[in-house]
Design a protein around this motif. Structure first.
Motif, mmCIF file in Angstrom:
data_model
loop_
_atom_site.group_PDB
_atom_site.id
_atom_site.type_symbol
_atom_site.label_atom_id
_atom_site.label_comp_id
_atom_site.label_asym_id
_atom_site.label_seq_id
_atom_site.Cartn_x
_atom_site.Cartn_y
_atom_site.Cartn_z
ATOM 1 N N ILE A 169 2.332 6.140 6.370
ATOM 2 C CA ILE A 169 2.527 4.690 6.412
ATOM 3 C C ILE A 169 3.990 4.392 6.715
ATOM 4 O O ILE A 169 4.893 4.956 6.097
ATOM 5 N N ASP A 170 4.245 3.496 7.666
ATOM 6 C CA ASP A 170 5.617 3.150 8.032
ATOM 7 C C ASP A 170 6.136 2.040 7.132
ATOM 8 O O ASP A 170 5.458 1.580 6.212
ATOM 9 N N ARG A 203 -9.608 3.030 -0.416
ATOM 10 C CA ARG A 203 -9.051 2.827 -1.757
ATOM 11 C C ARG A 203 -7.555 2.536 -1.683
ATOM 12 O O ARG A 203 -7.042 1.692 -2.419
ATOM 13 N N VAL A 204 -6.845 3.232 -0.794
ATOM 14 C CA VAL A 204 -5.415 2.972 -0.640
ATOM 15 C C VAL A 204 -5.181 1.572 -0.088
ATOM 16 O O VAL A 204 -4.190 0.913 -0.436
ATOM 17 N N GLN A 205 -6.105 1.092 0.742
ATOM 18 C CA GLN A 205 -5.948 -0.245 1.295
ATOM 19 C C GLN A 205 -6.123 -1.346 0.248
ATOM 20 O O GLN A 205 -5.828 -2.510 0.540
ATOM 21 N N GLN A 206 -6.554 -0.984 -0.939
ATOM 22 C CA GLN A 206 -6.652 -1.952 -2.030
ATOM 23 C C GLN A 206 -5.362 -2.039 -2.835
ATOM 24 O O GLN A 206 -5.254 -2.862 -3.750
ATOM 25 N N PHE A 207 -4.390 -1.196 -2.517
ATOM 26 C CA PHE A 207 -3.108 -1.233 -3.217
ATOM 27 C C PHE A 207 -2.329 -2.478 -2.800
ATOM 28 O O PHE A 207 -2.625 -3.138 -1.803
ATOM 29 N N GLU A 208 -1.308 -2.749 -3.608
ATOM 30 C CA GLU A 208 -0.373 -3.817 -3.257
ATOM 31 C C GLU A 208 0.758 -3.238 -2.426
ATOM 32 O O GLU A 208 1.160 -2.098 -2.643
ATOM 33 N N PRO A 209 1.292 -3.993 -1.476
ATOM 34 C CA PRO A 209 0.941 -5.359 -1.095
ATOM 35 C C PRO A 209 -0.339 -5.418 -0.290
ATOM 36 O O PRO A 209 -0.730 -4.431 0.343
ATOM 37 N N ALA A 210 -1.002 -6.554 -0.313
ATOM 38 C CA ALA A 210 -2.276 -6.705 0.374
ATOM 39 C C ALA A 210 -2.109 -6.480 1.864
ATOM 40 O O ALA A 210 -1.188 -7.015 2.486
ATOM 41 N N VAL A 212 -1.814 -3.319 3.169
ATOM 42 C CA VAL A 212 -1.123 -2.058 3.418
ATOM 43 C C VAL A 212 -2.114 -1.001 3.884
ATOM 44 O O VAL A 212 -3.307 -1.083 3.599
ATOM 45 N N ALA A 213 -1.633 -0.015 4.617
ATOM 46 C CA ALA A 213 -2.413 1.104 5.140
ATOM 47 C C ALA A 213 -3.399 0.680 6.217
ATOM 48 O O ALA A 213 -4.348 1.414 6.527
#
Length: 499
Positions: A169-170, A203-210, A212-213
């Motif tokens: 992820i950049d 699952r990582v795309q549910q992390f903050e900030p909305a 991400v990934a």
């Protein structure tokens, strides 16, 4: 032709160590100069700071002569300082006068005045308290995601996959590596399927900030829309627009967009406003570097209808030669200790004189800039006059290279804000009346015209050039485009909006 020795006389300019030091101090910024002064104070015992309220003769501190040089051109006399020494009491008597901790009265507790680390933490029922916003200084996006990963319930295998995803992820929050590459980077002995990698990605795309990934802008916006409340009005239409017609929205083709979605303009506008509340680069909300502080070198203020220029005395400490140490230097003594003190004394005087020369040069240049750009201080950027280094160099009687050193990384505090001295220099454009207009003023006019344009029909570069020509400013369309890009203003096709 036989080789022979020939004696010739000639002149050559040589930079003395004093001149090299003065030039080096002149081009330093305020923060770098403070560090240079601190290093000089630590390495030279003859230098010391002047405390508040102390008066001393600058001619004594930065005198050109050296008592121990033997030249006799100039001697600096230091006042003798008498040091009164008091006899200390015996250790036993001194210890008897100090009361023990138990005898000292205590009228308050430490926690009543100062918060401890434990007492500063909020209670468990404080739902609005955010640990990351209070404790993370300069936290990177990778660190923020890893912190959430450590709190997420995952198996060891899923955690390993998530680590590989986070590494790709950049700083903007987008996943730059494909799922196939991530799958290929994992250990083959783990026997991970590509579907498992995709599940962990969700699952990582549910992390903050909305958002991400995400792998592209469309997916990023859809992830953010999916995390909004389902009862939000127009949420379904916003998802449909992002999922199917994001390209039309990016090209500002609102007529085609309304035709495809079969909605009217008053219905499209709130949908676009909802999409505009999303973050196209979610990682920028977390990524934060170290704060950069700007310390002004010069302060400009208006007093009795006159503009006054002052040096920022708080930015650079005042120095002086320690008179007590300087009094230890003996003229006729050639011992190693005396030679060391003599050299340190001379270096201290050179350093102070270089600082004074820097301040004088900075004041001359800043005063001439304020005199030339008084219209900017009175009326703003549109009144900025053309100015080049040659103009200031002629006014102060210095070389242009010296003016360039003075204006680099030096800042001026004005009632309109803090500006680098180089900001007041700009090229000129001819006007219809034979006058000149600075490029800074033209940029300000372009910015003003764009701010007042019709959002449905934004001004093109050719139209802006025509409006400038009507004001007597002759600017080509390509020059307008260059100035517009320097201001960070998008082309007219990208500025089109719905009213």
């Amino acid at each position: 032709m036989k080789p022979s020795l020939v004696l010739k006389m000639g002149q050559q300019l040589t930079m003395t160590p004093q001149l090299q030091q003065a030039i080096r101090l002149l081009q330093l910024s305020t923060l770098d100069l403070q560090q240079e002064i601190q290093e000089a104070l630590e390495s030279n015992p003859m230098l010391e700071r002047q405390e508040e309220g102390e008066d001393f003769d600058q001619s004594e501190a930065a005198g050109e002569g050296d008592e121990s040089s033997g030249s006799g051109t100039m001697e600096t006399t230091f006042k003798e300082t008498s040091v009164a020494t008091n006899e200390m009491a015996d250790e036993s008597e001194w210890s008897e006068r100090i009361p023990s901790d138990s005898e000292l009265p205590v009228d308050t507790a430490w926690e009543d005045i100062y918060q401890t680390s434990a007492s500063s933490l909020p209670s468990n029922d404080d739902d609005e308290w955010d640990f990351t916003t209070r404790t993370s200084a300069g936290e990177s996006l990778q660190t923020h995601l890893l912190w959430q990963l450590n709190l997420a319930p995952m198996s060891d295998l899923d955690r390993l996959i998530a680590l590989a995803i986070i590494d790709g992820i950049d700083t903007d929050g987008y996943l730059q590596e494909s799922l196939e590459d991530i799958h290929a980077s994992l250990d083959p002995e783990l026997e991970v399927d590509l579907d498992e990698v995709e599940v962990v990605l969700r699952r990582v795309q549910q992390f903050e900030p909305a958002g991400v990934a995400a792998r592209n802008l469309r997916e990023c916006l859809l992830i953010q829309l999916a995390q909004l409340p389902a009862t939000l009005p127009l949420l379904g239409e916003a998802k449909r627009l992002v999922g199917d017609y994001l390209d039309l929205l990016g090209s500002r083709d609102y007529a085609q967009l309304m035709r495809r979605m079969k909605i009217k303009e008053d219905e499209l506008k709130p949908i676009i406003e909802l999409i505009q509340t999303l973050h196209p680069r979610p990682g920028s909300q977390i990524e934060s570097g170290e704060a950069e502080y700007v310390v002004p070198d010069v302060i400009v203020r208006k007093h009795n209808e006159r503009w006054l220029v002052e040096l920022n005395q708080e930015a650079v400490p005042r120095l002086r030669v320690n008179p007590q140490y300087a009094g230890f230097v003996k003229r006729a003594d050639s011992s190693a200790d005396n030679t060391y003190m003599r050299n340190q004394l001379q270096e201290a005087r050179w350093f102070i004189k270089s600082l004074q020369s820097r301040n004088e040069t900075l004041m001359k240049v800043a005063t001439q800039i304020v005199e030339h750009q008084r219209g900017f201080l009175e009326y703003g950027e549109e009144a900025m006059k053309p100015l080049v280094l040659h103009d200031i160099a002629e006014a102060v009687g210095m070389h242009e290279s010296t003016i360039s050193r003075v204006t680099t990384q030096k800042f001026m505090h004005t009632p309109r804000g803090i500006y680098e001295l180089k900001y007041f220099f700009s090229s000129h454009v001819s006007t219809a009346e034979g006058g000149e207009c600075s490029s800074t003023a033209i940029r300000a006019i372009i910015k003003k015209l764009v701010a007042a344009e019709n959002a449905k029909k934004p001004l093109s570069d050719s139209k802006i050039a025509g409006l400038l020509e009507s004001q007597g400013i002759q600017v080509a369309r390509r020059t307008v485009a260059k100035y517009r890009e320097s201001l960070g203003i998008a082309p007219s096709s990208e500025r089109k909006r719905l009213l």
